[in-house]
Design a protein around this motif. Sequence first.
Motif, PDB file in Angstrom:
ATOM      1  N   ARG A  66      40.699 -27.310 -14.975  1.00 23.53           N
ATOM      2  CA  ARG A  66      39.456 -26.538 -14.948  1.00 23.53           C
ATOM      3  C   ARG A  66      38.369 -27.144 -15.829  1.00 23.53           C
ATOM      4  N   GLY A  67      38.654 -28.258 -16.500  1.00 25.88           N
ATOM      5  CA  GLY A  67      37.659 -28.901 -17.352  1.00 25.88           C
ATOM      6  C   GLY A  67      37.405 -28.170 -18.656  1.00 25.88           C
ATOM      7  N   VAL A  68      38.363 -27.384 -19.109  1.00 30.75           N
ATOM      8  CA  VAL A  68      38.204 -26.599 -20.336  1.00 30.75           C
ATOM      9  C   VAL A  68      38.345 -27.504 -21.557  1.00 30.75           C
ATOM     10  N   SER A  69      37.416 -27.354 -22.497  1.00 33.74           N
ATOM     11  CA  SER A  69      37.486 -28.112 -23.750  1.00 33.74           C
ATOM     12  C   SER A  69      37.451 -27.206 -24.979  1.00 33.74           C
ATOM     13  N   SER A  70      37.063 -25.942 -24.796  1.00 39.93           N
ATOM     14  CA  SER A  70      36.962 -24.988 -25.902  1.00 39.93           C
ATOM     15  C   SER A  70      37.798 -23.755 -25.589  1.00 39.93           C
ATOM     16  N   LEU A  71      38.495 -23.275 -26.619  1.00 43.37           N
ATOM     17  CA  LEU A  71      39.338 -22.099 -26.459  1.00 43.37           C
ATOM     18  C   LEU A  71      38.960 -21.027 -27.465  1.00 43.37           C
ATOM     19  N   ALA A  72      38.973 -19.785 -27.014  1.00 46.41           N
ATOM     20  CA  ALA A  72      38.934 -18.630 -27.899  1.00 46.41           C
ATOM     21  C   ALA A  72      40.324 -18.025 -27.803  1.00 46.41           C
ATOM     22  N   ILE A  73      40.941 -17.802 -28.958  1.00 49.10           N
ATOM     23  CA  ILE A  73      42.336 -17.369 -28.970  1.00 49.10           C
ATOM     24  C   ILE A  73      42.442 -15.986 -29.603  1.00 49.10           C
ATOM     25  N   ALA A  74      43.210 -15.119 -28.935  1.00 47.82           N
ATOM     26  CA  ALA A  74      43.443 -13.754 -29.398  1.00 47.82           C
ATOM     27  C   ALA A  74      44.884 -13.394 -29.089  1.00 47.82           C
ATOM     28  N   GLY A  75      45.376 -12.337 -29.735  1.00 50.10           N
ATOM     29  CA  GLY A  75      46.716 -11.853 -29.436  1.00 50.10           C
ATOM     30  C   GLY A  75      47.480 -11.480 -30.687  1.00 50.10           C
ATOM     31  N   VAL A  76      48.767 -11.312 -30.499  1.00 50.94           N
ATOM     32  CA  VAL A  76      49.652 -10.908 -31.592  1.00 50.94           C
ATOM     33  C   VAL A  76      50.890 -11.793 -31.584  1.00 50.94           C
ATOM     34  N   ALA A  77      51.378 -12.082 -32.687  1.00 47.74           N
ATOM     35  CA  ALA A  77      50.903 -11.790 -34.019  1.00 47.74           C
ATOM     36  C   ALA A  77      50.102 -12.983 -34.548  1.00 47.74           C
ATOM     37  N   THR A  78      49.188 -12.690 -35.463  1.00 51.76           N
ATOM     38  CA  THR A  78      48.343 -13.729 -36.034  1.00 51.76           C
ATOM     39  C   THR A  78      49.172 -14.866 -36.613  1.00 51.76           C
ATOM     40  N   ALA A 121      48.693 -18.433 -34.532  1.00 56.68           N
ATOM     41  CA  ALA A 121      48.719 -19.659 -35.341  1.00 56.68           C
ATOM     42  C   ALA A 121      49.364 -20.811 -34.573  1.00 56.68           C
ATOM     43  N   ALA A 122      50.511 -20.567 -33.951  1.00 53.68           N
ATOM     44  CA  ALA A 122      51.199 -21.631 -33.216  1.00 53.68           C
ATOM     45  C   ALA A 122      50.333 -22.173 -32.084  1.00 53.68           C
ATOM     46  N   THR A 123      49.655 -21.289 -31.366  1.00 52.63           N
ATOM     47  CA  THR A 123      48.803 -21.714 -30.260  1.00 52.63           C
ATOM     48  C   THR A 123      47.593 -22.478 -30.779  1.00 52.63           C
ATOM     49  N   CYS A 124      47.001 -22.014 -31.872  1.00 53.40           N
ATOM     50  CA  CYS A 124      45.851 -22.719 -32.460  1.00 53.40           C
ATOM     51  C   CYS A 124      46.224 -24.141 -32.866  1.00 53.40           C
ATOM     52  N   ARG A 152      38.823 -12.572 -34.488  1.00 57.56           N
ATOM     53  CA  ARG A 152      39.427 -11.872 -35.626  1.00 57.56           C
ATOM     54  C   ARG A 152      40.014 -10.512 -35.256  1.00 57.56           C
ATOM     55  N   ASP A 153      39.240  -9.634 -34.633  1.00 56.57           N
ATOM     56  CA  ASP A 153      39.736  -8.299 -34.290  1.00 56.57           C
ATOM     57  C   ASP A 153      40.477  -8.279 -32.958  1.00 56.57           C
ATOM     58  N   GLY A 154      40.556  -9.430 -32.318  1.00 57.87           N
ATOM     59  CA  GLY A 154      41.375  -9.586 -31.118  1.00 57.87           C
ATOM     60  C   GLY A 154      42.773 -10.057 -31.470  1.00 57.87           C
ATOM     61  N   CYS A 155      43.026 -10.181 -32.775  1.00 57.46           N
ATOM     62  CA  CYS A 155      44.326 -10.594 -33.298  1.00 57.46           C
ATOM     63  C   CYS A 155      44.800  -9.546 -34.297  1.00 57.46           C
ATOM     64  N   ALA A 156      46.106  -9.466 -34.478  1.00 55.53           N
ATOM     65  CA  ALA A 156      46.670  -8.555 -35.479  1.00 55.53           C
ATOM     66  C   ALA A 156      48.029  -9.087 -35.893  1.00 55.53           C
ATOM     67  N   ASP A 157      48.465  -8.619 -37.059  1.00 56.48           N
ATOM     68  CA  ASP A 157      49.752  -9.035 -37.598  1.00 56.48           C
ATOM     69  C   ASP A 157      50.409  -7.824 -38.248  1.00 56.48           C
ATOM     70  N   GLY A 158      51.709  -7.817 -38.300  1.00 62.16           N
ATOM     71  CA  GLY A 158      52.424  -6.722 -38.941  1.00 62.16           C
ATOM     72  C   GLY A 158      52.095  -6.572 -40.413  1.00 62.16           C
TER      73      GLY A 158
END
Length: 182
Positions: free
Chosen positions: A113-125, A130-133, A147-153
């Motif tokens: 798809r020609g993607v070069s930039s990612l916005a990452i969200a999810g659980v757990a931070t 972190a692993a995906t980043c 930031r608020d699209g991510c959360a951690d225990g």
Amino acid sequence: MTTALIIGDVQRGITSGYPFAREVVPPLTELIPRARAAGVLVVFVHFAFRDNGADVPQGNATLKAFYESGDAFHEGSAGTEIVLPVADEDVVVLKRRASAFAGTDLDLVLRARGVSSLAIAGVATSAMVAATCYDAADRGYDITVLRDGCADGDAAIHDFFMDAVFPARGFEVVPCAGWPGE
């Protein structure tokens, strides 16, 4: 399309079993239509093991515990269903490890798809996010973390990653309301 929104592990077995995970649902629910309207590729990544456990490393206590906790993390179970609205134009990726890239075709889809930039969200931070980043950065993608699209225990761990770890690695950290930018 050069940007993708990666949302990981926002699925029934996690949001029902881990209260902190429910915190990301409202901001992401508001963000997703805005992202689609801006031409962003929306990618949902969900986590599951094969029902027979063939992909569970016996020496990994964390993954083994998820597998043995019932069928919430077994492929095809209700626990692996994504709790956010998935549209036909979105991409859904099944993963079996923390990173959205580990053992999946995510990189292939993004490059196609020609993607070069990612916005990452999810659980757990401290896990999926972190692993995906780190994996995405190693592959040459520009990274924004929602930031608020991510959360951690552990809220202190979440804040540590958002305030220190991610910025130190050159990842932009923004609220869902501020993304995507103009």
